[in-house]
Write an enzyme that holds these catalytic residues in place. Structure first.
Site, PDB file in Angstrom:
ATOM      1  N   ARG A 103       0.722  -1.126   0.056  1.00 35.33           N
ATOM      2  CA  ARG A 103      -0.002  -0.068  -0.174  1.00 35.33           C
ATOM      3  C   ARG A 103       0.740   1.216   0.122  1.00 35.33           C
ATOM      4  O   ARG A 103       1.823   1.363   0.870  1.00 35.33           O
ATOM      5  CB  ARG A 103      -0.676   0.020   1.336  1.00 35.33           C
ATOM      6  CG  ARG A 103      -2.155  -0.500   1.297  1.00 35.33           C
ATOM      7  CD  ARG A 103      -3.250  -0.157   2.314  1.00 35.33           C
ATOM      8  NE  ARG A 103      -2.511   0.253   3.638  1.00 35.33           N
ATOM      9  CZ  ARG A 103      -3.541   0.656   4.489  1.00 35.33           C
ATOM     10  NH1 ARG A 103      -4.911   0.732   4.212  1.00 35.33           N
ATOM     11  NH2 ARG A 103      -3.046   0.978   5.525  1.00 35.33           N
ATOM     12  N   THR A 107      -1.371   7.428  -0.855  1.00 35.63           N
ATOM     13  CA  THR A 107      -2.718   7.350  -1.495  1.00 35.63           C
ATOM     14  C   THR A 107      -3.458   6.189  -1.030  1.00 35.63           C
ATOM     15  O   THR A 107      -4.599   6.066  -1.443  1.00 35.63           O
ATOM     16  CB  THR A 107      -2.342   7.174  -3.136  1.00 35.63           C
ATOM     17  OG1 THR A 107      -1.696   5.805  -3.103  1.00 35.63           O
ATOM     18  CG2 THR A 107      -1.495   8.095  -3.524  1.00 35.63           C
ATOM     19  N   ASP A 199      -0.104  -2.706  12.598  1.00 34.24           N
ATOM     20  CA  ASP A 199       0.399  -3.150  11.360  1.00 34.24           C
ATOM     21  C   ASP A 199       0.602  -4.401  11.303  1.00 34.24           C
ATOM     22  O   ASP A 199       1.636  -5.133  12.152  1.00 34.24           O
ATOM     23  CB  ASP A 199       1.700  -2.362  10.824  1.00 34.24           C
ATOM     24  CG  ASP A 199       1.888  -2.737   9.369  1.00 34.24           C
ATOM     25  OD1 ASP A 199       2.229  -3.832   9.003  1.00 34.24           O
ATOM     26  OD2 ASP A 199       2.088  -1.737   8.499  1.00 34.24           O
ATOM     27  N   ASP A 202       4.444  -5.833  10.187  1.00 33.85           N
ATOM     28  CA  ASP A 202       5.416  -5.261  11.147  1.00 33.85           C
ATOM     29  C   ASP A 202       5.005  -6.146  12.584  1.00 33.85           C
ATOM     30  O   ASP A 202       6.414  -6.704  13.127  1.00 33.85           O
ATOM     31  CB  ASP A 202       5.202  -3.922  11.261  1.00 33.85           C
ATOM     32  CG  ASP A 202       5.785  -3.175  10.226  1.00 33.85           C
ATOM     33  OD1 ASP A 202       6.473  -3.710   9.344  1.00 33.85           O
ATOM     34  OD2 ASP A 202       5.449  -1.713  10.248  1.00 33.85           O
TER      35      ASP A 202
HETATM   36  C1  PRP Z   1      -1.348  -4.453   4.333  1.00 33.79           C
HETATM   37  C2  PRP Z   1      -2.166  -5.865   4.576  1.00 33.79           C
HETATM   38  C3  PRP Z   1      -3.089  -5.528   3.526  1.00 33.79           C
HETATM   39  C4  PRP Z   1      -3.118  -4.240   3.266  1.00 33.79           C
HETATM   40  C5  PRP Z   1      -4.445  -3.903   3.473  1.00 33.79           C
HETATM   41  O1  PRP Z   1      -0.170  -4.713   3.740  1.00 33.79           O
HETATM   42  O2  PRP Z   1      -1.536  -6.918   4.987  1.00 33.79           O
HETATM   43  O3  PRP Z   1      -2.212  -6.354   2.316  1.00 33.79           O
HETATM   44  O4  PRP Z   1      -2.341  -3.595   3.951  1.00 33.79           O
HETATM   45  O5  PRP Z   1      -4.917  -2.782   3.180  1.00 33.79           O
HETATM   46  P1  PRP Z   1      -6.162  -2.119   2.045  1.00 33.79           P
HETATM   47  O6  PRP Z   1      -7.099  -2.963   2.417  1.00 33.79           O
HETATM   48  O7  PRP Z   1      -6.282  -0.879   2.275  1.00 33.79           O
HETATM   49  O8  PRP Z   1      -5.219  -2.427   0.773  1.00 33.79           O
HETATM   50  P2  PRP Z   1       0.967  -3.553   3.417  1.00 33.79           P
HETATM   51  O9  PRP Z   1       0.661  -2.783   2.384  1.00 33.79           O
HETATM   52  O10 PRP Z   1       1.048  -2.720   4.889  1.00 33.79           O
HETATM   53  O11 PRP Z   1       2.054  -4.252   3.382  1.00 33.79           O
HETATM   54  P3  PRP Z   1       2.870  -5.509   4.154  1.00 33.79           P
HETATM   55  O12 PRP Z   1       2.057  -6.521   4.210  1.00 33.79           O
HETATM   56  O13 PRP Z   1       4.114  -5.697   3.363  1.00 33.79           O
HETATM   57  O14 PRP Z   1       3.277  -4.784   5.411  1.00 33.79           O
HETATM   58  N1  URA Z   2      -2.796  -2.788   7.148  1.00 32.61           N
HETATM   59  C1  URA Z   2      -2.356  -3.311   8.552  1.00 32.61           C
HETATM   60  O1  URA Z   2      -1.470  -3.983   8.476  1.00 32.61           O
HETATM   61  N2  URA Z   2      -3.181  -2.906   9.408  1.00 32.61           N
HETATM   62  C2  URA Z   2      -4.350  -2.129   9.117  1.00 32.61           C
HETATM   63  O2  URA Z   2      -4.732  -1.459  10.301  1.00 32.61           O
HETATM   64  C3  URA Z   2      -4.415  -1.644   7.973  1.00 32.61           C
HETATM   65  C4  URA Z   2      -3.724  -2.065   6.896  1.00 32.61           C
END
Ligand code: PRP
Ligand code: URA
Length: 208
Positions: A103, A107, A199, A202
């Protein structure tokens, strides 16, 4: 009608609480996440069709069952990886594809960086694994890619869903059933789920 099933039992409620708790360390987080993922996999399996066949016990022949369709798990990198091992314990002959989405923090739109999925998506059950359904952008983009490659019967498995993400999925992919361990209140101004768990990637991988 909203296509969402909230897997609701005392074990899941207890483990979602552990996941939410900011004092839970990555090891405790991973263990709770594994247990919740098992429960979600069991709930999803109730929708699978079975084919009967004859199995031979040491004593006689009897009726046996196998899944009618191949199951394909597709974790969304990176946080979705945290659900794979539990799903594979419950569905050992599943195949595994991967979708890489990140993400954009400003944006909130998903940027895709990787795609690899097994063939025969059209004859299989495709389960996307992603612990967080927030705006829904990542889930919608994942299913756009998978359907473009032929996926037909698709399911989303997550841990925490926001109403905004459920609505987006229901609008853009009304055929897809969502399974979650909790349906939370709302998103905050930077796209995090409230109350949520922070997150997921993380917390699972200790990259805070
Ligand atoms: C997080 C999560 C989803 C996304 C959800 O990933 O694991 O993939 O956000 O958000 P959305 O519904 O608004 O698209 P992130 O982009 O933080 O990446 P990561 O898994 O590498 O931490
Ligand atoms: N991705 C995450 O990991 N946590 C949230 O709350 C939203 C998106």
């Amino acid at each position: 009608m909203k296509k969402i099933i909230v897997v609701d039992n005392p074990l899941v409620k207890r483990d979602v609480t552990i996941l939410r708790d900011k004092e839970t360390d990555p090891n405790g987080f991973r263990l709770a996440l594994d247990r919740v993922s098992h429960s979600i996999a069991i709930e999803i399996s109730k929708s699978f069709d079975l084919t009967e066949f004859v199995v031979e016990t040491p004593l006689e022949k009897t009726k046996g069952y196998k899944f009618s369709k191949q199951v394909i798990l597709v974790p969304v990198l990176r946080a979705g990886l945290s659900m794979v091992s539990s799903f594979l314990e419950m569905i050992p002959d599943a195949k595994v594809g991967h979708i890489g989405l990140q993400r954009d923090e400003k944006t909130l739109k998903p940027i895709d960086y990787y795609y690899k999925a097994p063939k025969n998506l059209d004859e299989s059950i495709t389960i996307v694994l992603d612990p967080m359904l927030a705006t829904g952008g990542s889930a919608v983009a994942s299913f756009n890619s998978l359907k473009q490659k032929g996926a037909k019967k698709c399911i989303l498995a997550c841990l925490i869903a926001a109403p905004e993400g459920v609505e987006k999925m229901n609008n853009e992919h009304p055929d897809i059933q969502i399974y979650t361990a909790a349906l939370d209140r709302q998103l905050n101004s930077v796209g995090y789920i409230l109350p949520g768990l922070g997150d997921a990637g993380d917390r699972n991988f200790g990259t805070l």
